[in-house]
Motif scaffolding. Structure first.
Motif, PDB file in Angstrom:
ATOM      1  N   VAL A 326     -29.028  -7.787  -5.474  1.00  0.00           N
ATOM      2  CA  VAL A 326     -29.251  -8.902  -4.562  1.00  0.00           C
ATOM      3  C   VAL A 326     -30.730  -9.142  -4.258  1.00  0.00           C
ATOM      4  O   VAL A 326     -31.197 -10.293  -4.273  1.00  0.00           O
ATOM      5  N   PRO A 327     -31.529  -8.096  -3.962  1.00  0.00           N
ATOM      6  CA  PRO A 327     -32.947  -8.358  -3.672  1.00  0.00           C
ATOM      7  C   PRO A 327     -33.671  -9.072  -4.806  1.00  0.00           C
ATOM      8  O   PRO A 327     -34.534  -9.917  -4.560  1.00  0.00           O
ATOM      9  N   ALA A 328     -33.331  -8.749  -6.065  1.00  0.00           N
ATOM     10  CA  ALA A 328     -33.981  -9.410  -7.193  1.00  0.00           C
ATOM     11  C   ALA A 328     -33.587 -10.889  -7.264  1.00  0.00           C
ATOM     12  O   ALA A 328     -34.422 -11.749  -7.572  1.00  0.00           O
ATOM     13  N   HIS A 329     -32.313 -11.194  -6.986  1.00  0.00           N
ATOM     14  CA  HIS A 329     -31.884 -12.598  -6.947  1.00  0.00           C
ATOM     15  C   HIS A 329     -32.677 -13.381  -5.908  1.00  0.00           C
ATOM     16  O   HIS A 329     -33.165 -14.495  -6.177  1.00  0.00           O
ATOM     17  N   VAL A 330     -32.819 -12.796  -4.727  1.00  0.00           N
ATOM     18  CA  VAL A 330     -33.511 -13.493  -3.640  1.00  0.00           C
ATOM     19  C   VAL A 330     -34.991 -13.655  -3.951  1.00  0.00           C
ATOM     20  O   VAL A 330     -35.571 -14.738  -3.755  1.00  0.00           O
ATOM     21  N   ALA A 331     -35.634 -12.585  -4.422  1.00  0.00           N
ATOM     22  CA  ALA A 331     -37.068 -12.651  -4.712  1.00  0.00           C
ATOM     23  C   ALA A 331     -37.357 -13.672  -5.808  1.00  0.00           C
ATOM     24  O   ALA A 331     -38.320 -14.455  -5.706  1.00  0.00           O
ATOM     25  N   LEU A 332     -36.533 -13.682  -6.844  1.00  0.00           N
ATOM     26  CA  LEU A 332     -36.732 -14.648  -7.923  1.00  0.00           C
ATOM     27  C   LEU A 332     -36.495 -16.068  -7.409  1.00  0.00           C
ATOM     28  O   LEU A 332     -37.251 -16.999  -7.750  1.00  0.00           O
ATOM     29  N   ALA A 333     -35.484 -16.250  -6.580  1.00  0.00           N
ATOM     30  CA  ALA A 333     -35.208 -17.578  -6.020  1.00  0.00           C
ATOM     31  C   ALA A 333     -36.378 -18.075  -5.178  1.00  0.00           C
ATOM     32  O   ALA A 333     -36.742 -19.265  -5.238  1.00  0.00           O
ATOM     33  N   GLN A 334     -36.986 -17.177  -4.415  1.00  0.00           N
ATOM     34  CA  GLN A 334     -38.095 -17.577  -3.555  1.00  0.00           C
ATOM     35  C   GLN A 334     -39.307 -18.028  -4.370  1.00  0.00           C
ATOM     36  O   GLN A 334     -40.017 -18.953  -3.979  1.00  0.00           O
ATOM     37  N   ILE A 335     -39.522 -17.390  -5.512  1.00  0.00           N
ATOM     38  CA  ILE A 335     -40.634 -17.815  -6.372  1.00  0.00           C
ATOM     39  C   ILE A 335     -40.322 -19.167  -7.020  1.00  0.00           C
ATOM     40  O   ILE A 335     -41.137 -20.087  -7.015  1.00  0.00           O
ATOM     41  N   LEU A 336     -39.124 -19.280  -7.583  1.00  0.00           N
ATOM     42  CA  LEU A 336     -38.749 -20.516  -8.281  1.00  0.00           C
ATOM     43  C   LEU A 336     -38.674 -21.704  -7.324  1.00  0.00           C
ATOM     44  O   LEU A 336     -38.902 -22.848  -7.727  1.00  0.00           O
ATOM     45  N   ALA A 337     -38.369 -21.445  -6.065  1.00  0.00           N
ATOM     46  CA  ALA A 337     -38.265 -22.525  -5.091  1.00  0.00           C
ATOM     47  C   ALA A 337     -39.591 -23.246  -4.888  1.00  0.00           C
ATOM     48  O   ALA A 337     -39.621 -24.414  -4.478  1.00  0.00           O
ATOM     49  N   ASN A 338     -40.689 -22.576  -5.184  1.00  0.00           N
ATOM     50  CA  ASN A 338     -42.018 -23.170  -5.017  1.00  0.00           C
ATOM     51  C   ASN A 338     -42.535 -23.820  -6.295  1.00  0.00           C
ATOM     52  O   ASN A 338     -43.679 -24.269  -6.349  1.00  0.00           O
ATOM     53  N   SER A 339     -41.685 -23.846  -7.330  1.00  0.00           N
ATOM     54  CA  SER A 339     -42.086 -24.448  -8.598  1.00  0.00           C
ATOM     55  C   SER A 339     -41.996 -25.975  -8.500  1.00  0.00           C
ATOM     56  O   SER A 339     -41.213 -26.535  -7.729  1.00  0.00           O
ATOM     57  N   ILE A 340     -42.800 -26.634  -9.309  1.00  0.00           N
ATOM     58  CA  ILE A 340     -42.738 -28.099  -9.351  1.00  0.00           C
ATOM     59  C   ILE A 340     -41.670 -28.581 -10.334  1.00  0.00           C
ATOM     60  O   ILE A 340     -41.340 -29.770 -10.373  1.00  0.00           O
ATOM     61  N   ALA A 341     -41.135 -27.650 -11.119  1.00  0.00           N
ATOM     62  CA  ALA A 341     -40.108 -28.012 -12.098  1.00  0.00           C
ATOM     63  C   ALA A 341     -38.745 -28.091 -11.416  1.00  0.00           C
ATOM     64  O   ALA A 341     -38.327 -27.154 -10.722  1.00  0.00           O
ATOM     65  N   ARG A 342     -38.065 -29.191 -11.611  1.00  0.00           N
ATOM     66  CA  ARG A 342     -36.774 -29.397 -10.961  1.00  0.00           C
ATOM     67  C   ARG A 342     -35.755 -28.345 -11.405  1.00  0.00           C
ATOM     68  O   ARG A 342     -34.934 -27.882 -10.592  1.00  0.00           O
ATOM     69  N   ALA A 343     -35.811 -27.964 -12.677  1.00  0.00           N
ATOM     70  CA  ALA A 343     -34.868 -26.970 -13.193  1.00  0.00           C
ATOM     71  C   ALA A 343     -35.036 -25.635 -12.475  1.00  0.00           C
ATOM     72  O   ALA A 343     -34.053 -24.930 -12.200  1.00  0.00           O
ATOM     73  N   ASP A 344     -36.286 -25.272 -12.158  1.00  0.00           N
ATOM     74  CA  ASP A 344     -36.536 -24.016 -11.440  1.00  0.00           C
ATOM     75  C   ASP A 344     -35.960 -24.071 -10.029  1.00  0.00           C
ATOM     76  O   ASP A 344     -35.363 -23.100  -9.542  1.00  0.00           O
ATOM     77  N   VAL A 345     -36.145 -25.199  -9.366  1.00  0.00           N
ATOM     78  CA  VAL A 345     -35.620 -25.345  -8.007  1.00  0.00           C
ATOM     79  C   VAL A 345     -34.098 -25.278  -8.014  1.00  0.00           C
ATOM     80  O   VAL A 345     -33.475 -24.647  -7.150  1.00  0.00           O
ATOM     81  N   GLU A 346     -33.486 -25.926  -8.997  1.00  0.00           N
ATOM     82  CA  GLU A 346     -32.031 -25.891  -9.096  1.00  0.00           C
ATOM     83  C   GLU A 346     -31.539 -24.468  -9.371  1.00  0.00           C
ATOM     84  O   GLU A 346     -30.510 -24.043  -8.838  1.00  0.00           O
ATOM     85  N   ARG A 347     -32.303 -23.732 -10.172  1.00  0.00           N
ATOM     86  CA  ARG A 347     -31.900 -22.348 -10.451  1.00  0.00           C
ATOM     87  C   ARG A 347     -32.056 -21.488  -9.201  1.00  0.00           C
ATOM     88  O   ARG A 347     -31.277 -20.565  -8.966  1.00  0.00           O
TER      89      ARG A 347
END
Length: 401
Positions: A326-347
């Motif tokens: 779970v911590p890896a899912h959350v940490a990765l999500a927090q990084i991708l959430a700041n991406s400008i790529a829509r696919a990253d935000v959706e992931r």
């Protein structure tokens, strides 16, 4: 049952912890089937034996217990638990894990019966022929079986029975460094820190090259909350790392754990982030499926190394190694959430959802997901619902957040 007499209480035994840091030759332990590497090997060995062989049964039971990574890696990376959602927390065994532990318990009970028979026969023989060696060997094997049975009780949360069995094991073989280490680790788990320290030191008196005891003692010192204990913890971590580097034939998992815990200690308590990342990188080289080490490496790459790409790679590896991390899912999500790529935000959204599938009541995950919904996707109603769930599942000390 009162704890067995400690070897360190006997006159003439070393009492200085510093002397334990010096190398010595390890003592021999009862043999287990070295050729058995898989469950099929153990089954063939059992079928080939004329009667229940205590060594084979012990080896088979130990093999099953060690398939559960908690038995070798916990307490995982407790120092790093402050850095992420529930890192290093001891999760309950899943259904397969419980079934495996119960199977190991049944095998170990058979081994204990075989040991009792062998002990009785060797005693009869020794009375007639003076063969004390066989009797002593039977006691040593029986002690190891009792210690492994204690481990099954620990994993099944029967702590009182576990303690009793450890006491019996130590009564059978009070000089077994392996058994003393296991009992010290058990005492640390049930928050008897002074008892844990005493038994781990005693284990190191009997075998200064006991890597598990060195690591456990270093971890105990580092987590004591006493900043004056940290220099001693550093010495024991350094000794464990040096010993792990020399051991080319030992357990890769254990050697990787030494490096990972040392890395967390260097990062959290010594602020030596570069050295910490080197330790963690070496740990995952030894054990590429070590999810917690990948997670800690990713966290350090992001926070100390300012390497978002390297952090993403590490978190991806953690998830590949353990889908339920779970911590890896959350940490990765927090990084991708700041991406400008829509696919990253959706992931990122899907990663938060996946984390909640594994731990639906984890207040830290709920809070992180709520902040993501509020600040990134601007779904305020969903954010409010998540904030409310986070509040409801948070402990009293967390609700001020």
């Amino acid at each position: 049952t009162a704890p067995p007499t400690r070897r360190s209480d006997v006159a003439g035994q070393p009492s200085c912890a510093e002397s334990i840091l010096e190398p010595t030759e390890p003592k021999s332990t009862p043999s287990v089937p070295q050729a058995c590497k898989t469950e099929e090997d153990f089954l063939r060995a059992l079928h080939g034996a004329e009667a229940d062989d205590a060594n084979i049964l012990l080896g088979y039971g130990a093999f099953l217990l060690d398939q559960d990574l908690r038995t070798e890696r916990n307490v995982l990376l407790a120092a790093g638990a402050q850095q992420g959602p529930q890192l290093g927390s001891r999760q309950a065994l899943d259904q397969c894990g419980v079934k495996r532990v119960k199977k190991a318990r049944d095998l170990l009970k058979r081994a204990l019966s075989a040991c009792n028979l062998a002990k009785q026969l060797s005693r009869t023989t020794s009375d007639q022929e003076g063969d004390e060696v066989a009797f002593a060997e039977a006691r040593r094997v029986r002690a190891l079986v009792l210690a492994r049975l204690a481990q099954t009780c620990d994993l099944l949360a029967n702590f009182a029975q576990s303690r009793t069995l450890y006491h019996k094991a130590i009564e059978e073989d009070p000089t077994s460094s392996e058994i003393l280490t296991r009992y010290g680790q058990f005492l640390a788990k049930v928050c008897d820190k002074s008892g844990a320290r005493e038994y781990l030191l005693e284990a190191l008196i009997h075998n200064r090259n006991n890597l598990q005891a060195l690591l456990s003692y270093a971890t105990l010192l580092s987590e004591s909350g006493d900043m004056h204990a940290r220099p001693e913890a550093r010495r024991y971590f350094d000794r464990a790392r040096a010993l792990a580097a020399k051991q080319r034939t030992g357990s890769k998992r254990l050697r990787a754990l030494v490096l990972a815990r040392a890395g967390v200690f260097l990062s959290v308590y010594q602020s030596e982030h570069a050295a910490a990342m080197d330790c963690l990188a070496s740990a995952v080289d030894l054990d590429p499926n070590f999810a917690d080490a990948w997670f800690e490496l990713g966290r350090l790459r992001f926070t100390a190394g300012e390497d978002a790409g390297g952090a993403v790679d590490a978190f991806e590896q953690a998830i590949r190694s353990n889908e339920a991390h779970v911590p890896a899912h959350v940490a990765l999500a927090q990084i991708l959430a700041n991406s400008i790529a829509r696919a990253d935000v959706e992931r990122a959204d899907s990663l938060f959802m996946k984390a909640l599938e594994f731990e639906p009541h984890n207040s830290k995950v709920l809070l992180s997901f709520a902040e993501y919904c509020s600040k990134v996707t601007r779904t305020e109603q969903k954010a409010d619902d998540l904030f409310e769930r986070a509040f409801n599942h948070a402990g009293p000390s967390q609700r001020h957040v």
